[in-house]
Each structure stands twice: as C-alpha cells, then as structure tokens.
Scaffold this motif. Structure first.
Motif, PDB file in Angstrom:
ATOM      1  N   ARG A  70      48.827  35.307  34.561  1.00  0.00           N
ATOM      2  CA  ARG A  70      47.707  36.055  34.333  1.00  0.00           C
ATOM      3  C   ARG A  70      46.307  35.467  34.353  1.00  0.00           C
ATOM      4  NH1 ARG A  70      50.261  39.730  29.628  1.00  0.00           N
ATOM      5  NH2 ARG A  70      51.872  40.996  30.808  1.00  0.00           N
ATOM      6  N   PHE A  71      46.399  34.284  33.627  1.00  0.00           N
ATOM      7  CA  PHE A  71      45.291  33.196  33.612  1.00  0.00           C
ATOM      8  C   PHE A  71      44.874  32.830  34.743  1.00  0.00           C
ATOM      9  CE2 PHE A  71      43.381  29.284  32.843  1.00  0.00           C
ATOM     10  CZ  PHE A  71      42.176  29.669  32.190  1.00  0.00           C
ATOM     11  N   LYS A  86      29.593  41.423  29.772  1.00  0.00           N
ATOM     12  CA  LYS A  86      30.146  42.596  29.375  1.00  0.00           C
ATOM     13  C   LYS A  86      31.324  42.850  30.681  1.00  0.00           C
ATOM     14  CE  LYS A  86      27.017  44.746  26.102  1.00  0.00           C
ATOM     15  NZ  LYS A  86      26.231  45.950  25.807  1.00  0.00           N
ATOM     16  N   LEU A  87      30.484  42.944  31.841  1.00  0.00           N
ATOM     17  CA  LEU A  87      31.439  43.094  33.096  1.00  0.00           C
ATOM     18  C   LEU A  87      32.628  42.238  33.112  1.00  0.00           C
ATOM     19  CD1 LEU A  87      28.906  44.412  35.432  1.00  0.00           C
ATOM     20  CD2 LEU A  87      30.510  45.909  34.320  1.00  0.00           C
ATOM     21  N   HIS A  88      32.272  40.723  33.010  1.00  0.00           N
ATOM     22  CA  HIS A  88      33.409  39.879  33.146  1.00  0.00           C
ATOM     23  C   HIS A  88      34.305  40.027  32.268  1.00  0.00           C
ATOM     24  CE1 HIS A  88      31.695  37.703  36.518  1.00  0.00           C
ATOM     25  NE2 HIS A  88      30.512  37.479  36.117  1.00  0.00           N
ATOM     26  N   ARG A  89      33.903  40.355  30.747  1.00  0.00           N
ATOM     27  CA  ARG A  89      34.781  40.432  29.713  1.00  0.00           C
ATOM     28  C   ARG A  89      35.673  41.478  29.762  1.00  0.00           C
ATOM     29  NH1 ARG A  89      32.856  39.843  23.361  1.00  0.00           N
ATOM     30  NH2 ARG A  89      34.825  40.373  22.388  1.00  0.00           N
ATOM     31  N   SER A  90      35.332  42.544  30.358  1.00  0.00           N
ATOM     32  CA  SER A  90      36.267  43.979  30.425  1.00  0.00           C
ATOM     33  C   SER A  90      37.033  43.430  31.687  1.00  0.00           C
ATOM     34  CB  SER A  90      35.409  45.040  30.845  1.00  0.00           C
ATOM     35  OG  SER A  90      36.076  46.147  31.310  1.00  0.00           O
ATOM     36  N   SER A  91      36.779  42.717  32.548  1.00  0.00           N
ATOM     37  CA  SER A  91      37.609  42.463  33.692  1.00  0.00           C
ATOM     38  C   SER A  91      38.691  41.345  33.399  1.00  0.00           C
ATOM     39  CB  SER A  91      36.798  41.688  34.787  1.00  0.00           C
ATOM     40  OG  SER A  91      37.714  41.403  35.986  1.00  0.00           O
ATOM     41  N   LEU A  92      38.360  40.363  32.594  1.00  0.00           N
ATOM     42  CA  LEU A  92      39.466  39.377  32.122  1.00  0.00           C
ATOM     43  C   LEU A  92      40.500  40.117  30.929  1.00  0.00           C
ATOM     44  CD1 LEU A  92      38.901  37.636  29.008  1.00  0.00           C
ATOM     45  CD2 LEU A  92      36.661  37.360  30.182  1.00  0.00           C
ATOM     46  N   MET A 132      45.754  41.437  30.138  1.00  0.00           N
ATOM     47  CA  MET A 132      46.482  42.516  29.780  1.00  0.00           C
ATOM     48  C   MET A 132      46.472  42.359  27.884  1.00  0.00           C
ATOM     49  SD  MET A 132      49.653  42.988  32.273  1.00  0.00           S
ATOM     50  CE  MET A 132      50.126  44.244  31.628  1.00  0.00           C
ATOM     51  N   VAL A 133      45.346  42.248  27.461  1.00  0.00           N
ATOM     52  CA  VAL A 133      45.091  42.426  25.976  1.00  0.00           C
ATOM     53  C   VAL A 133      43.990  43.153  25.701  1.00  0.00           C
ATOM     54  CG1 VAL A 133      45.795  39.631  25.660  1.00  0.00           C
ATOM     55  CG2 VAL A 133      43.313  40.045  26.081  1.00  0.00           C
ATOM     56  N   ARG A 134      44.357  43.627  24.544  1.00  0.00           N
ATOM     57  CA  ARG A 134      43.267  44.729  23.991  1.00  0.00           C
ATOM     58  C   ARG A 134      42.301  44.407  22.731  1.00  0.00           C
ATOM     59  NH1 ARG A 134      46.853  50.126  23.431  1.00  0.00           N
ATOM     60  NH2 ARG A 134      47.792  50.246  25.771  1.00  0.00           N
ATOM     61  N   SER A 135      42.459  43.143  22.329  1.00  0.00           N
ATOM     62  CA  SER A 135      41.777  42.625  21.305  1.00  0.00           C
ATOM     63  C   SER A 135      41.336  41.312  21.358  1.00  0.00           C
ATOM     64  CB  SER A 135      42.468  43.031  19.949  1.00  0.00           C
ATOM     65  OG  SER A 135      43.698  42.160  19.875  1.00  0.00           O
ATOM     66  N   VAL A 136      40.418  40.628  20.566  1.00  0.00           N
ATOM     67  CA  VAL A 136      40.010  39.284  20.614  1.00  0.00           C
ATOM     68  C   VAL A 136      41.352  38.576  20.077  1.00  0.00           C
ATOM     69  CG1 VAL A 136      38.532  37.576  19.636  1.00  0.00           C
ATOM     70  CG2 VAL A 136      37.618  39.754  20.691  1.00  0.00           C
ATOM     71  N   PRO A 137      41.922  38.777  19.061  1.00  0.00           N
ATOM     72  CA  PRO A 137      43.092  38.142  18.579  1.00  0.00           C
ATOM     73  C   PRO A 137      44.361  37.808  19.626  1.00  0.00           C
ATOM     74  CG  PRO A 137      42.247  39.398  16.833  1.00  0.00           C
ATOM     75  CD  PRO A 137      41.653  40.116  18.119  1.00  0.00           C
ATOM     76  N   ASP A 138      44.309  38.886  20.381  1.00  0.00           N
ATOM     77  CA  ASP A 138      45.342  38.713  21.184  1.00  0.00           C
ATOM     78  C   ASP A 138      45.045  37.858  22.494  1.00  0.00           C
ATOM     79  OD1 ASP A 138      46.895  40.530  20.018  1.00  0.00           O
ATOM     80  OD2 ASP A 138      46.588  42.257  21.119  1.00  0.00           O
ATOM     81  N   LEU A 139      43.794  37.932  22.872  1.00  0.00           N
ATOM     82  CA  LEU A 139      43.200  37.051  23.814  1.00  0.00           C
ATOM     83  C   LEU A 139      42.956  35.437  23.325  1.00  0.00           C
ATOM     84  CD1 LEU A 139      41.890  36.965  26.551  1.00  0.00           C
ATOM     85  CD2 LEU A 139      39.706  36.933  25.357  1.00  0.00           C
ATOM     86  N   VAL A 140      42.961  35.320  22.202  1.00  0.00           N
ATOM     87  CA  VAL A 140      43.097  33.985  21.460  1.00  0.00           C
ATOM     88  C   VAL A 140      44.347  33.448  21.497  1.00  0.00           C
ATOM     89  CG1 VAL A 140      42.964  32.603  19.204  1.00  0.00           C
ATOM     90  CG2 VAL A 140      41.127  34.307  19.873  1.00  0.00           C
TER      91      VAL A 140
END
Length: 210
Positions: free
Chosen positions: A147-148, A183-189, A194-202
């Motif tokens: 995904r990355f 914000k657009l880039h953040r929403s896209s990434l 396939m994560v919904r929260s910042v902790p999941d992204l971390v």
C-alpha cells in the motif's frame, strides 16, 4: 494426545525432523503423522539445509549432537538463509549449560531423550502456533508495504508530517503548500493506506520502516 484437539487446525502444518538416529526419526515421523501433521525427515543438518521447506506454518525438531553440523549451528544457518522457523532441540546428552544455550538461542523447547510423546507434541504445537503468528505478521507487513508503494512522493512527505504529530497547517508550511492541498493529500494517503486514524497510520509507518 496434545494435538488431537487441534488436528484440523494443525493439519496443513509441517514438522521438519533433523536427527541422525533413524529410530528417533521414524518414531517422531509416525507420532506427528498420527495427529494429522506433515513431517519431513532428514538424517543430517546438511541434507536439511539443501531442502526447500513448505511456505505454510512449520517448525523444526533437531538433535543437538550430530556429525558435521550440530543443532545449534544448524539453527544459525537457517537464520542466515532467512528461514525463521521455531526450533525445538532434543538430545540424549543434555546438561544445564546446554539447555541454557538452547533457550538463549531462541529455541521453543529443549527435550532430553528419551522424551514422552506428550512432551514433544506439546512443544511442537507451541512452536507451530509461533510459526503461524510470525507468518501472519509477515503477511501484514507485506500488505502495508504494498500500500505504501502506491503513495506519491508528496503523499509520503505528508504522511511523514502526520506521523510526527504535525497539524495540517504545520505540514503545509514545511512543504510550501496550501493547507487545502495538504488536506487533499492526507485524505488520499489515508485511503490508500486503508487506515482511519492517526494511530493506525503510525503503526503502518512502523511496519514499513521495519
């Protein structure tokens, strides 16, 4: 027997038996097959190292004292070639220093011959559970890395800022972008990862970095 309650779960799993004693090999082969496990038998570590092991959950039962390559060296060579299989050591000449070395090397268990069927089955089931967990973790890591790989260079920069705990406006300032663009880039990434929260992204970022 220990694995009987887990026969369906263990059925596709494999035990790699490495022992220069044919009686011990045959005995363990019959025992493991009796509870639905697959078994691969080798009379030497050299033969085992030349073989390709199954991709599914597997573990190793290896004698410590063997001609040429002993159990400890065999385990080291497995690691060197990328086979991170859980290992159970068995020996007919065990002592406390040897058992301590086995545990420090990461062995699942250390059994002295002659051992009870129940003891080796318990050790194997524990080792196979460890193997399943490692395989699941590897699959998860590979999925996250795939995904990355779909992220653009800019999305990766924004992701770095997000996992650092920066606000959108702070990321925008660092990258010379507008806050709306961030914000657009953040929403896209977030969608691509396939994560919904910042902790999941971390957590995803940690897996990518491993």
């Amino acid at each position: 027997m220990a694995c009987e309650a887990e026969t369906e779960e263990c059925a596709p799993d494999t035990v790699v038996i490495v022992d220069d004693d044919p009686l011990v090999r045959d005995s363990m082969d019959c025992l493991f097959r009796s509870v639905g496990l697959s078994a691969l038998c080798f009379s030497s570590a050299e033969d085992a190292l030349r073989a390709d092991f199954p991709d599914g959950p597997s573990c190793v039962v290896a004698d410590i004292r063997m001609p040429q390559i002993g159990g400890f060296e065999f385990q080291e060579q497995l690691h060197q070639r990328g086979d991170d299989l859980p290992v159970i050591f068995v020996t007919g000449h065990g002592d406390i220093p040897m058992s301590v070395r086995a545990m420090k090397s990461g062995a699942v268990d250390f059994l002295s011959k002659p051992f009870r069927d129940q003891d080796v089955l318990d050790a194997v089931c524990s080792a196979l559970n460890t193997a399943r967990q490692r395989l699941a973790e590897t699959r998860t890591t590979n999925i996250v890395r795939e995904r990355f790989a779909t992220l653009t260079a800019r999305e990766r920069q924004v992701m770095t800022g997000v996992v650092r705990g920066l606000l959108n406006k702070q990321i925008a300032y660092e990258l010379g972008l507008s806050e709306i663009t961030v914000k657009l880039h953040r929403s896209s990434l977030m969608k691509k990862m396939m994560v919904r929260s910042v902790p999941d992204l971390v957590r995803a970022e940690q897996l990518v970095a491993e």
